[in-house]
Design a protein around this motif. Structure first.
Motif, PDB file in Angstrom:
ATOM      1  N   ASN A   1       3.257  -2.608  -2.381  1.00  0.00           N
ATOM      2  CA  ASN A   1       3.499  -2.221  -3.772  1.00  0.00           C
ATOM      3  C   ASN A   1       3.524  -3.360  -4.780  1.00  0.00           C
ATOM      4  OD1 ASN A   1       4.206   0.611  -3.397  1.00  0.00           O
ATOM      5  ND2 ASN A   1       5.995  -0.144  -2.330  1.00  0.00           N
ATOM      6  N   TYR A   2       3.201  -4.558  -4.426  1.00  0.00           N
ATOM      7  CA  TYR A   2       3.470  -5.712  -5.281  1.00  0.00           C
ATOM      8  C   TYR A   2       2.720  -5.655  -6.607  1.00  0.00           C
ATOM      9  CZ  TYR A   2       5.782  -7.745  -1.269  1.00  0.00           C
ATOM     10  OH  TYR A   2       6.637  -7.976  -0.228  1.00  0.00           O
ATOM     11  N   SER A   3       3.479  -5.593  -7.693  1.00  0.00           N
ATOM     12  CA  SER A   3       2.861  -5.543  -9.027  1.00  0.00           C
ATOM     13  C   SER A   3       2.099  -6.830  -9.338  1.00  0.00           C
ATOM     14  CB  SER A   3       3.916  -5.269 -10.100  1.00  0.00           C
ATOM     15  OG  SER A   3       4.912  -6.274 -10.095  1.00  0.00           O
ATOM     16  N   ALA A   4       2.480  -7.941  -8.720  1.00  0.00           N
ATOM     17  CA  ALA A   4       1.819  -9.226  -8.964  1.00  0.00           C
ATOM     18  C   ALA A   4       0.359  -9.231  -8.534  1.00  0.00           C
ATOM     19  CB  ALA A   4       2.562 -10.359  -8.256  1.00  0.00           C
ATOM     20  N   VAL A   5      -0.014  -8.311  -7.641  1.00  0.00           N
ATOM     21  CA  VAL A   5      -1.400  -8.266  -7.161  1.00  0.00           C
ATOM     22  C   VAL A   5      -2.029  -6.878  -7.317  1.00  0.00           C
ATOM     23  CG1 VAL A   5      -1.150 -10.218  -5.571  1.00  0.00           C
ATOM     24  CG2 VAL A   5      -0.663  -7.883  -4.772  1.00  0.00           C
ATOM     25  N   ARG A   6      -1.296  -5.940  -7.895  1.00  0.00           N
ATOM     26  CA  ARG A   6      -1.818  -4.576  -8.019  1.00  0.00           C
ATOM     27  C   ARG A   6      -3.149  -4.561  -8.763  1.00  0.00           C
ATOM     28  NH1 ARG A   6       2.026  -2.031 -10.861  1.00  0.00           N
ATOM     29  NH2 ARG A   6       3.210  -1.723  -8.952  1.00  0.00           N
ATOM     30  N   ASP A   7      -3.261  -5.349  -9.824  1.00  0.00           N
ATOM     31  CA  ASP A   7      -4.512  -5.351 -10.593  1.00  0.00           C
ATOM     32  C   ASP A   7      -5.694  -5.773  -9.717  1.00  0.00           C
ATOM     33  OD1 ASP A   7      -3.343  -7.998 -10.566  1.00  0.00           O
ATOM     34  OD2 ASP A   7      -4.707  -8.571 -12.172  1.00  0.00           O
ATOM     35  N   LEU A   8      -5.493  -6.757  -8.847  1.00  0.00           N
ATOM     36  CA  LEU A   8      -6.566  -7.205  -7.949  1.00  0.00           C
ATOM     37  C   LEU A   8      -6.948  -6.117  -6.953  1.00  0.00           C
ATOM     38  CD1 LEU A   8      -5.261 -10.768  -6.959  1.00  0.00           C
ATOM     39  CD2 LEU A   8      -7.087 -10.220  -8.587  1.00  0.00           C
ATOM     40  N   VAL A   9      -5.934  -5.556  -6.313  1.00  0.00           N
ATOM     41  CA  VAL A   9      -6.178  -4.552  -5.272  1.00  0.00           C
ATOM     42  C   VAL A   9      -6.798  -3.301  -5.886  1.00  0.00           C
ATOM     43  CG1 VAL A   9      -5.091  -3.085  -3.519  1.00  0.00           C
ATOM     44  CG2 VAL A   9      -4.321  -5.459  -3.817  1.00  0.00           C
ATOM     45  N   TRP A  10      -6.207  -2.793  -6.949  1.00  0.00           N
ATOM     46  CA  TRP A  10      -6.676  -1.535  -7.511  1.00  0.00           C
ATOM     47  C   TRP A  10      -8.022  -1.680  -8.228  1.00  0.00           C
ATOM     48  CZ3 TRP A  10      -2.325   2.121  -9.555  1.00  0.00           C
ATOM     49  CH2 TRP A  10      -1.441   2.411  -8.499  1.00  0.00           C
ATOM     50  N   ALA A  11      -8.330  -2.842  -8.744  1.00  0.00           N
ATOM     51  CA  ALA A  11      -9.650  -3.034  -9.368  1.00  0.00           C
ATOM     52  C   ALA A  11     -10.755  -2.889  -8.325  1.00  0.00           C
ATOM     53  CB  ALA A  11      -9.724  -4.407 -10.032  1.00  0.00           C
ATOM     54  N   ARG A  12     -10.459  -3.219  -7.084  1.00  0.00           N
ATOM     55  CA  ARG A  12     -11.456  -3.171  -6.003  1.00  0.00           C
ATOM     56  C   ARG A  12     -11.362  -1.903  -5.160  1.00  0.00           C
ATOM     57  NH1 ARG A  12     -10.302  -9.490  -4.600  1.00  0.00           N
ATOM     58  NH2 ARG A  12     -11.410 -10.295  -6.404  1.00  0.00           N
ATOM     59  N   ALA A  13     -10.225  -1.212  -5.237  1.00  0.00           N
ATOM     60  CA  ALA A  13     -10.000  -0.021  -4.412  1.00  0.00           C
ATOM     61  C   ALA A  13     -10.818   1.161  -4.920  1.00  0.00           C
ATOM     62  CB  ALA A  13      -8.516   0.338  -4.420  1.00  0.00           C
ATOM     63  N   ASP A  14     -11.001   2.135  -4.038  1.00  0.00           N
ATOM     64  CA  ASP A  14     -11.566   3.412  -4.473  1.00  0.00           C
ATOM     65  C   ASP A  14     -10.536   4.539  -4.330  1.00  0.00           C
ATOM     66  OD1 ASP A  14     -11.701   4.285  -1.695  1.00  0.00           O
ATOM     67  OD2 ASP A  14     -13.648   3.319  -1.539  1.00  0.00           O
ATOM     68  N   THR A  15      -9.486   4.292  -3.519  1.00  0.00           N
ATOM     69  CA  THR A  15      -8.476   5.318  -3.246  1.00  0.00           C
ATOM     70  C   THR A  15      -7.090   4.689  -3.225  1.00  0.00           C
ATOM     71  OG1 THR A  15     -10.086   6.475  -1.850  1.00  0.00           O
ATOM     72  CG2 THR A  15      -7.769   7.116  -1.596  1.00  0.00           C
ATOM     73  N   VAL A  16      -6.122   5.406  -3.795  1.00  0.00           N
ATOM     74  CA  VAL A  16      -4.710   5.030  -3.684  1.00  0.00           C
ATOM     75  C   VAL A  16      -3.994   6.192  -3.015  1.00  0.00           C
ATOM     76  CG1 VAL A  16      -2.570   4.497  -4.919  1.00  0.00           C
ATOM     77  CG2 VAL A  16      -4.750   3.566  -5.744  1.00  0.00           C
ATOM     78  N   VAL A  17      -3.380   5.894  -1.879  1.00  0.00           N
ATOM     79  CA  VAL A  17      -2.582   6.889  -1.170  1.00  0.00           C
ATOM     80  C   VAL A  17      -1.127   6.609  -1.517  1.00  0.00           C
ATOM     81  CG1 VAL A  17      -1.892   7.814   1.078  1.00  0.00           C
ATOM     82  CG2 VAL A  17      -4.273   7.097   0.680  1.00  0.00           C
TER      83      VAL A  17
END
Length: 179
Positions: free
Chosen positions: A67-83
């Motif tokens: 859940n780290y907000s410090a890296v959420r932008d990186l992960v979610w910019a590249r993700a296609d799905t959030v569970v």
């Protein structure tokens, strides 16, 4: 579903589901806690955290747990799905208490030599007790991720809300490895 971020409260089943998804998809599993928590529970500096997470998510297929907000932008910019793991609070509390007692009693090493401590079972400080943290953060995570699912910034993502073991089975049964 090729790049998946699994989020939710501590004790909600994130790691268990994320590992199972990674196996089912045949992709790397990335545990953010293992990157963040260095020896003696020291957090990795933010710049190093972001660098390591960027490298871990640079591939075309992966499952990230955390859940780290410090890296959420990186992960979610590249993700296609959030569970989003969102079981009832009673289920989270049952799971987190049993998991924490087992980890403490059997001195289970978590990440980089770190282990949970007996004293953390008895403190009311959410920064020291994952049980107290989970109690206080339950509705915070639910509200946060429901709002983010409706945020135009994340419209490229498919959000999957998991509220029960039945939902978990349904998701895992629907997943097929990419060819």
């Amino acid at each position: 579903m090729m790049r998946v971020s699994v989020v939710g409260n501590s004790g909600s089943g994130k790691s268990t589901l994320a590992r199972a998804l990674a196996v089912r998809l045949g992709v790397p599993y990335v545990e953010l806690d293992a990157i963040h928590h260095q020896r003696d529970w020291q957090p990795i500096p933010i710049s190093g955290f972001r660098t390591r997470v960027a490298a871990a998510t640079s591939g075309s297929r992966w499952v990230v747990d955390g859940n780290y907000s410090a890296v959420r932008d990186l992960v979610w910019a590249r993700a296609d799905t959030v569970v989003v793991l969102d079981p009832p609070r009673r289920a989270v509390m049952r799971q987190i208490i049993l998991r924490t007692v087992r980890r403490v009693a059997f001195r289970v090493e978590l990440w980089n030599g770190n282990r949970e401590r007996w004293r953390n079972l008895f403190t009311r400080d959410p920064n020291e007790s994952v049980i107290v943290w989970a109690w206080h953060r339950h509705s915070v995570y639910r509200d946060r991720y429901l709002a983010m699912a409706n945020d135009p910034r994340w419209r490229h993502l498919t959000f999957v809300r998991i509220q029960s073991r039945k939902d978990i089975r349904r998701l895992l049964n629907s997943v097929r490895p990419a060819a």
